[in-house]
Enzyme design. Structure first.
Site, PDB file in Angstrom:
ATOM      1  N   GLU A 170       5.521  14.793 -18.702  1.00 12.10           N
ATOM      2  CA  GLU A 170       6.269  13.480 -19.693  1.00 12.10           C
ATOM      3  C   GLU A 170       5.262  14.002 -21.564  1.00 12.10           C
ATOM      4  OE1 GLU A 170       8.452  12.015 -17.948  1.00 12.10           O
ATOM      5  OE2 GLU A 170       8.378  11.607 -15.834  1.00 12.10           O
TER       6      GLU A 170
ATOM      7  N   ARG B 225       8.312  12.893 -23.670  1.00 14.90           N
ATOM      8  CA  ARG B 225       8.232  11.773 -24.536  1.00 14.90           C
ATOM      9  C   ARG B 225       7.409  11.695 -25.674  1.00 14.90           C
ATOM     10  NH1 ARG B 225       9.231   7.205 -19.660  1.00 14.90           N
ATOM     11  NH2 ARG B 225       9.205   8.757 -18.151  1.00 14.90           N
TER      12      ARG B 225
ATOM     13  N   ASP C 170      16.749  19.254 -13.106  1.00  8.89           N
ATOM     14  CA  ASP C 170      17.754  19.331 -14.005  1.00  8.89           C
ATOM     15  C   ASP C 170      17.115  19.760 -15.016  1.00  8.89           C
ATOM     16  OD1 ASP C 170      15.213  17.022 -13.772  1.00  8.89           O
ATOM     17  OD2 ASP C 170      16.487  14.876 -14.100  1.00  8.89           O
TER      18      ASP C 170
ATOM     19  N   GLU D 238      21.026   8.840 -17.900  1.00  8.67           N
ATOM     20  CA  GLU D 238      21.964  10.325 -17.745  1.00  8.67           C
ATOM     21  C   GLU D 238      23.538   9.914 -17.616  1.00  8.67           C
ATOM     22  OE1 GLU D 238      19.212   8.878 -15.861  1.00  8.67           O
ATOM     23  OE2 GLU D 238      17.631  10.275 -16.593  1.00  8.67           O
TER      24      GLU D 238
ATOM     25  N   THR E 201      15.527  16.501 -23.773  1.00  9.78           N
ATOM     26  CA  THR E 201      15.457  15.816 -22.672  1.00  9.78           C
ATOM     27  C   THR E 201      15.405  14.856 -22.375  1.00  9.78           C
ATOM     28  OG1 THR E 201      15.935  16.034 -20.319  1.00  9.78           O
ATOM     29  CG2 THR E 201      13.513  16.305 -21.546  1.00  9.78           C
TER      30      THR E 201
HETATM   31  C1  DMJ Z   1      13.775  10.594 -18.860  1.00 15.09           C
HETATM   32  O1  DMJ Z   1      12.617  10.898 -18.882  1.00 15.09           O
HETATM   33  C2  DMJ Z   1      14.219  11.769 -19.215  1.00 15.09           C
HETATM   34  O2  DMJ Z   1      15.642  12.137 -19.137  1.00 15.09           O
HETATM   35  C3  DMJ Z   1      13.749  13.093 -18.065  1.00 15.09           C
HETATM   36  O3  DMJ Z   1      14.964  14.532 -18.089  1.00 15.09           O
HETATM   37  C4  DMJ Z   1      14.574  11.946 -16.419  1.00 15.09           C
HETATM   38  N1  DMJ Z   1      13.688  11.233 -16.061  1.00 15.09           N
HETATM   39  C5  DMJ Z   1      13.849   9.904 -17.719  1.00 15.09           C
HETATM   40  C6  DMJ Z   1      15.468   9.861 -17.591  1.00 15.09           C
HETATM   41  O4  DMJ Z   1      16.290   9.118 -16.670  1.00 15.09           O
END
Ligand code: DMJ
Length: 463
Positions: free
Chosen positions: A88, A92, A221, A355, A441
Site C-alpha cells: 500500500e 499510494r 489482481d 475499477e 495500480t
Molecule cells: C487501490 O488501492 C488500488 O487500485 C489497488 O490496486 C486495489 N485496491 C484499491 C482500489 O479499490
C-alpha cells in the site's frame, strides 16, 4: 461542462479533508475527523494528500496542489515507529510521489520517494527475498498478515512493486531497487504453476506456494497488471514480462473466464481445484487490462482481447445497473439463476472503488464508443447522489437498499483513482497519452522509460 462536475467533486473531497482530516491518512466525512486503517500503521502520513496530488495537478487545481506540496515538504516524515503495508505504501506513496515529481518537476517529491523506499528495503530481508507484507518503518522488522495462508506473502502485494522500483533505480542510478524486483520475478519464473495459474500465496521462508487459490481480483489482481505494465513502461523492450503476462492470461482465460447462462462473460476464482462463479469489483479492472494488452498480444489476437475487455466492461456495468443505487457491489455471483448480483449481505457494499470506471476509461481510449462515457456519467451521478455528504464522500453499505447507510470513510483512492479516471474519461486523448504514460495500480501516471535495454545494464549508471 462534464469536467466541471469532476472538479467540483474533487474540490468537495479535498476541501473537507483539508478542513477536518488534514495530515491524517483519510477522512471520516460524517464524523468529520481523521481516519486511518492498519495498512498505514498508527502513523499520520497524510495518505490522502499524497494520493491526491497528481489528480489535483492534472485538473489544474494548482493552489490545492501547492498546499499539498507544502505539507509534504514540512511534515511528511518516515522515521516513525509504525508498521505499514509495503504494497500500500508503495502504490499510494511512492507511486503518488513519483507521479507528482514527473508531472511537476519538483525535487521534493523525488527526495521523499527515495527516503521512503529506503525504509521499505528491510522488508526484503527474508530467506527467499520475497518481501514481508508489513514492515516497521523505524526498526525495519517485517512480518506477514495473520490471516494469510500458512504465513505466506501475497502475490498482488510482492508482485506490485516493479513499476515504482524500476523508476527509483532509473532516477537514483542505484540498482538496489531494480535488483529486488527482478529477483522476485526470477524466483516466480522458476516455480511450477498448477494448471499454469499463479496461486495467491507464497511463503517467504520456504519459497513454496500456500493454498492453491488464484484470483484476478483481490490478492492476485495487480500482479498481472504489473507484468503487462512492466513491458509497456520499458517501451516494450521487457519481453520477458510480456511473455509472463501472455502465459498467465492464457491460463486465466482457460480456467477462470466463463460465460453465464444469461450471456455475461465473467472471471471467477480458482479455489483448490474448482471454479467459484463469483467476481469481485476489484476484478473489473481486468477489462481495461485486456484492452491495454491487446496490442502486442501473442498470435496477433488484438481483436480478441479488445472484445474480451468490452465483455468484462459490459458485465461490470450490469453489476451496477442491477442495483437500486446504480453502484456496483463488492462481489457478485453467477450461480443458480443469479447473474451479476451480490448474494451475501457483506458483499453488497460500495466503497468508492475505481475499477469499473478505470475499465470504462481504457475502453473509451481504445474504441471511442460513446457508451463508455454514458456509463461513466451514470456512475458519476450515482456517486454524487448517494455517496456525497456535506463533509465529503462516503462509501455505502448496501447498494440494493433505497435507504443506504454510510460507512463513513472517504478512501484516499477515491481522489487518486476514481475521480482521476472519470476526469480522463471526459478529457481528450492527448491528456496523458497511453503511448507515453503508464498508470500504476493506484492510477499514478509514470512515464515510459526509453531505455535501450530494460535490464538497465545497458545504462552506464548501472554497470
Ligand atoms: C487501490 O488501492 C488500488 O487500485 C489497488 O490496486 C486495489 N485496491 C484499491 C482500489 O479499490
Amino acid at each position: 461542462q462534464y469536467v466541471y462536475q469532476f472538479l467540483n467533486m474533487m474540490k468537495h473531497a479535498w476541501d473537507n479533508y483539508r478542513q477536518y482530516g488534514w495530515g491524517h491518512n483519510e477522512l471520516k466525512p460524517i464524523a468529520r475527523k481523521g481516519h486511518s486503517t492498519n495498512i498505514f500503521g498508527n502513523s499520520q502520513m497524510g495518505a490522502t494528500i499524497v494520493d491526491a496530488l497528481d489528480t489535483l495537478y492534472i485538473m489544474g487545481l494548482h493552489d490545492e496542489f501547492r498546499e499539498g506540496q507544502e505539507w509534504i515538504d514540512k511534515n511528511l516524515d518516515f522515521s516513525v515507529n509504525s508498521e505499514v503495508s509495503v504494497f500500500e505504501v508503495n502504490i499510494r506513496f511512492i507511486g503518488g510521489l513519483l507521479a507528482a515529481y514527473y508531472l511537476s518537476g519538483q525535487e521534493v517529491f523525488k527526495i521523499k520517494a527515495v527516503q521512503l523506499a529506503g525504509k521499505l528495503l528491510p522488508a526484503f530481508n527474508t530467506p527467499t527475498g520475497i518481501p514481508w507484507a508489513m514492515v516497521n518503518l523505524k526498526s525495519g522488522v517485517g512480518r506477514n498478515w495473520g490471516w494469510a495462508s500458512a504465513g505466506s506473502s501475497i502475490l498482488a502485494e510482492f508482485g506490485t512493486l516493479h513499476m515504482e522500483f524500476v523508476h527509483l533505480s532509473y532516477l537514483t542510478g542505484d540498482p538496489v531497487y531494480y535488483n529486488k524486483v527482478m529477483h522476485i520475478r526470477k524466483l516466480l519464473q522458476k516455480m511450477d504453476r498448477p494448471n499454469g495459474l499463479y496461486p495467491n500465496y507464497l511463503n517467504p521462508r520456504t519459497g513454496r506456494w500456500g493454498q492453491h487459490h488464484t484470483s484476478v481480483g483481490g490478492l492476485g489482481d495487480s500482479f498481472y497488471e504489473y507484468l503487462l505494465k512492466a513491458w509497456l513502461m520499458s517501451d516494450k523492450t521487457d519481453t520477458e514480462a510480456r511473455k509472463m503476462y501472455d502465459d498467465a492470461i492464457e491460463a486465466i482465460e482457460k480456467h477462470l473466464i466463463r460465460k453465464s447462462n444469461g450471456g455475461l462473460t465473467f472471471i471467477g476464482e480458482w479455489k483448490n481445484g474448482h471454479l467459484e462463479r463469483k467476481m469481485g469489483h476489484l476484478t473489473c479492472f481486468a477489462g481495461g487490462m485486456f484492452a491495454l494488452g491487446a496490442d502486442g498480444s501473442r498470435d496477433d489476437k488484438a481483436g480478441h482481447y479488445l472484445q474480451l475487455g468490452a465483455e468484462i466492461a459490459h458485465t461490470c456495468h450490469e453489476s451496477y445497473d442491477r442495483t437500486t443505487l446504480k453502484l456496483g457491489p463488492e462481489a457478485f455471483k453467477f450461480d443458480g439463476g443469479v447473474e451479476a448480483v451480490a448474494v451475501r449481505q457483506n458483499e453488497k457494499y460500495y466503497i468508492l472503488r475505481p475499477e469499473v470506471i478505470e475499465t470504462y476509461w481504457y475502453m473509451w481510449r481504445f474504441t471511442h464508443d460513446p457508451k463508455y462515457r454514458q456509463w461513466g456519467w451514470e456512475a458519476t451521478q450515482a456517486i454524487d447522489k448517494y455517496c456525497r455528504v456535506s463533509g465529503g464522500f462516503s462509501g455505502v453499505k448496501d447498494v440494493y437498499s433505497s435507504s443506504p447507510t454510510y460507512d463513513d470513510v472517504q478512501q484516499s483512492f477515491f481522489l487518486a483513482e476514481t475521480l482521476k479516471y472519470l476526469y480522463l474519461l471526459f478529457s481528450n486523448d492527448d491528456l496523458l497519452p497511453l503511448d507515453n504514460w503508464v498508470f500504476n495500480t493506484e492510477a499514478h501516471p509514470l512515464p515510459v522509460l526509453h531505455l535501450a535495454n530494460t535490464t538497465l545494464s545497458g545504462n552506464p549508471a548501472y554497470r
